[in-house]
Scaffold this motif. Structure first.
Motif, short mmCIF file in Angstrom:
data_model
loop_
_atom_site.label_atom_id
_atom_site.label_comp_id
_atom_site.label_asym_id
_atom_site.label_seq_id
_atom_site.Cartn_x
_atom_site.Cartn_y
_atom_site.Cartn_z
N PRO A 267 2.62 8.93 -3.67
CA PRO A 267 1.97 8.85 -4.72
C PRO A 267 3.02 7.78 -5.34
O PRO A 267 2.35 7.44 -6.33
CB PRO A 267 2.34 10.32 -5.46
CG PRO A 267 2.32 10.93 -3.64
CD PRO A 267 2.86 10.15 -2.40
N ALA A 268 4.02 7.87 -5.28
CA ALA A 268 4.74 6.45 -6.65
C ALA A 268 3.70 5.89 -6.44
O ALA A 268 4.21 4.97 -7.23
CB ALA A 268 6.46 6.69 -5.84
N VAL A 269 3.87 4.40 -5.01
CA VAL A 269 3.07 3.52 -4.66
C VAL A 269 1.78 3.58 -5.73
O VAL A 269 1.53 2.58 -6.54
CB VAL A 269 3.05 3.23 -3.39
CG1 VAL A 269 2.57 1.87 -3.24
CG2 VAL A 269 4.32 3.16 -2.63
N LEU A 270 1.28 4.58 -5.43
CA LEU A 270 -0.11 5.01 -6.27
C LEU A 270 0.06 4.73 -7.70
O LEU A 270 -0.55 4.22 -8.27
CB LEU A 270 -1.17 5.82 -5.56
CG LEU A 270 -1.38 5.90 -3.78
CD1 LEU A 270 -2.82 7.18 -3.54
CD2 LEU A 270 -2.29 4.39 -3.53
N SER A 271 1.02 5.22 -8.49
CA SER A 271 1.22 5.36 -9.42
C SER A 271 1.65 4.78 -10.04
O SER A 271 1.93 4.24 -11.57
CB SER A 271 1.13 6.97 -10.04
OG SER A 271 3.33 6.66 -9.39
N GLY A 272 2.69 3.67 -9.41
CA GLY A 272 3.65 3.07 -10.01
C GLY A 272 2.66 1.32 -9.48
O GLY A 272 2.15 0.59 -10.52
N GLU A 273 3.19 0.61 -8.30
CA GLU A 273 2.77 -0.26 -8.66
C GLU A 273 1.24 -1.17 -8.39
O GLU A 273 1.00 -1.84 -8.86
CB GLU A 273 3.95 -0.82 -7.01
CG GLU A 273 2.95 -1.69 -5.90
CD GLU A 273 3.74 -2.25 -4.29
OE1 GLU A 273 3.32 -2.80 -3.73
OE2 GLU A 273 4.75 -1.66 -4.29
N VAL A 274 0.48 -0.13 -7.34
CA VAL A 274 -1.03 -0.20 -7.59
C VAL A 274 -1.49 -0.17 -8.43
O VAL A 274 -2.62 -0.96 -9.49
CB VAL A 274 -1.44 1.22 -6.10
CG1 VAL A 274 -3.24 0.04 -6.51
CG2 VAL A 274 -0.85 0.23 -4.87
N ARG A 275 -1.02 0.86 -9.64
CA ARG A 275 -1.30 1.14 -11.31
C ARG A 275 -1.08 -0.24 -11.74
O ARG A 275 -1.75 -0.59 -12.44
CB ARG A 275 -0.40 2.25 -11.52
CG ARG A 275 -1.39 2.11 -12.98
CD ARG A 275 -0.40 4.46 -13.42
NE ARG A 275 0.67 3.73 -13.74
CZ ARG A 275 1.21 3.23 -15.09
NH1 ARG A 275 0.67 2.73 -15.79
NH2 ARG A 275 2.36 3.78 -14.97
N HIS A 276 -0.14 -1.04 -11.47
CA HIS A 276 0.65 -2.37 -12.65
C HIS A 276 -0.42 -2.85 -12.05
O HIS A 276 -1.11 -3.63 -12.72
CB HIS A 276 2.61 -2.16 -12.26
CG HIS A 276 2.97 -1.23 -13.56
ND1 HIS A 276 4.15 -1.07 -12.32
CD2 HIS A 276 2.36 -0.36 -14.03
CE1 HIS A 276 5.12 0.06 -13.19
NE2 HIS A 276 3.31 0.45 -14.15
N MET A 277 -0.83 -2.80 -10.66
CA MET A 277 -1.28 -4.20 -10.41
C MET A 277 -2.63 -4.16 -10.63
O MET A 277 -3.26 -5.73 -11.29
CB MET A 277 -1.98 -4.50 -8.68
CG MET A 277 -2.45 -5.46 -8.14
SD MET A 277 -2.29 -4.48 -5.92
CE MET A 277 -0.45 -5.46 -5.73
N LEU A 278 -3.65 -3.48 -10.92
CA LEU A 278 -4.71 -2.97 -11.00
C LEU A 278 -4.46 -3.84 -12.73
O LEU A 278 -5.85 -4.31 -13.36
CB LEU A 278 -5.76 -1.97 -11.10
CG LEU A 278 -5.34 -1.20 -9.67
CD1 LEU A 278 -6.07 -0.04 -9.30
CD2 LEU A 278 -6.08 -2.46 -8.89
N GLU A 279 -3.64 -2.92 -13.65
CA GLU A 279 -3.48 -2.98 -15.01
C GLU A 279 -3.03 -4.50 -15.59
O GLU A 279 -4.03 -5.54 -16.29
CB GLU A 279 -2.73 -2.48 -15.49
CG GLU A 279 -2.30 -1.10 -15.61
CD GLU A 279 -1.43 -0.78 -16.23
OE1 GLU A 279 -0.38 -1.16 -16.32
OE2 GLU A 279 -1.27 0.74 -16.64
N LEU A 280 -3.46 -5.39 -14.63
CA LEU A 280 -2.52 -7.21 -14.68
C LEU A 280 -3.68 -7.88 -14.05
O LEU A 280 -4.27 -8.49 -14.87
CB LEU A 280 -1.57 -8.04 -13.72
CG LEU A 280 0.15 -6.88 -14.08
CD1 LEU A 280 1.55 -7.83 -13.62
CD2 LEU A 280 -0.31 -7.53 -15.92
N LEU A 281 -3.61 -7.09 -13.05
CA LEU A 281 -6.08 -7.77 -12.64
C LEU A 281 -7.16 -7.40 -13.85
O LEU A 281 -7.58 -8.60 -13.70
CB LEU A 281 -6.74 -7.53 -11.51
CG LEU A 281 -5.18 -7.48 -10.33
CD1 LEU A 281 -5.92 -6.90 -8.85
CD2 LEU A 281 -5.52 -9.10 -9.74
#
Length: 301
Positions: A267-281
């Protein structure tokens, strides 16, 4: 008068003894990987070089540069020291601290942004570039690596989904086999246990009947062969037993379920790293890629 004159000698002896004890204490702490505590012991023992090495290995930025100030290191030496500390922090998984040291102590914002990009700290990388007034790094460093990493993430997610589907098919096969075994046991004594147990029981029955017909010479030869190959026989029996237990057993089912859970991102990967990736995309107007990343990770859940 003699006792008064010996007081400085006693004080000096106590100071020397204290330093030696602190050195031994620091050595003991260093052997147990208590590096920060070992650095403090060496520092109190006036072993500044060893204290500096311990603080660097521990990733303690404050104490490292505090000791470096006492040692009077030059500016090139301080920069080299900052690079050592940053590499230790990266190894420890603290990319933000490593980037901060690289930017503030080495004066290299490009290297700091690169550290964050390699650690997939996308939001922190953009913030670092903005704080250092290097907006060009967002275009030259962050954006290309972000797009490449997003494509890799989609591929990895698709491969993971295929692995989970394979595990699900295996679990279905195990459930079907168990149902067949249960049905065979319910139909009555005529049906009996599964074929595997039939073969085992039949071999055991025949071996017990043939035991009385064996000659003594044959028994001695069997005993001789068993003593010469006992290790191999024991290992092969263990392997067959473990394979028999794993094949279609509840332990195999539990192991498959654990493998499937291990493949799902934390969950930490989904809520942190992937979420930030989606925001920047979305920030870079890569909407199609953002949707593809989102759908690929939704497939894992």
């Amino acid at each position: 008068e003699e006792s008064t004159s010996s007081l400085p000698e006693v004080a000096s002896w106590r100071a020397t003894l204290r330093q030696e004890v602190l050195k031994l204490f620091g050595d003991s702490l260093e052997r147990t990987s208590a590096l920060s505590q070992a650095g403090l012991a060496y520092y109190q023992a006036d072993c500044l070089t060893k204290a500096l090495d311990c603080f660097v290995a521990a990733g303690d930025v404050t104490m490292t540069f505090g000791v470096a100030q006492h040692l009077g290191l030059t500016l090139p030496q301080l920069r080299a020291l900052a690079q050592r500390v940053a590499s230790v922090l990266v190894t420890q998984g603290n990319a933000e601290a490593a980037a901060a040291v690289t930017c503030s102590r080495c004066g290299d914002p490009e290297a700091a942004v690169t550290i964050l990009v390699h650690a997939r700290r996308w939001k922190a990388a953009v913030e670092m570039a903005m704080e250092c007034h290097r907006d060009d790094l967002v275009t030259t460093e962050v954006r290309p690596r972000l797009l490449a990493d997003a494509a890799e993430r989609i591929t990895e997610a698709e491969q993971t989904v295929e692995q989970i589907r394979g595990i699900a098919e295996r679990l279905k096969a195990i459930s079907a086999r168990r149902a067949t075994w249960a049905q065979a046991g319910i139909t009555g004594a005529a049906a009996g246990p599964p074929d595997e147990d039939h073969s085992v029981s039949e071999v055991s029955r025949l071996s017990s009947l043939k035991t009385g017909t064996k000659s003594d010479a044959f028994n001695r030869s069997v005993a001789t062969r068993s003593t010469t190959s006992s290790a191999k026989t024991t290992s092969s029996k263990k392997e067959r037993k473990s394979l028999k237990l794993r094949e279609g057993s509840q332990f195999e089912e539990l192991n498959l379920k654990r493998q499937a859970l291990a493949l799902v991102p934390a969950p930490a990967v989904l809520s942190g790293e992937v979420r930030h990736m989606l925001e920047l995309l979305v920030f870079f107007r890569e909407l199609a890629l953002a949707r593809a990343v989102q759908s690929s990770f939704c497939g894992l859940l």
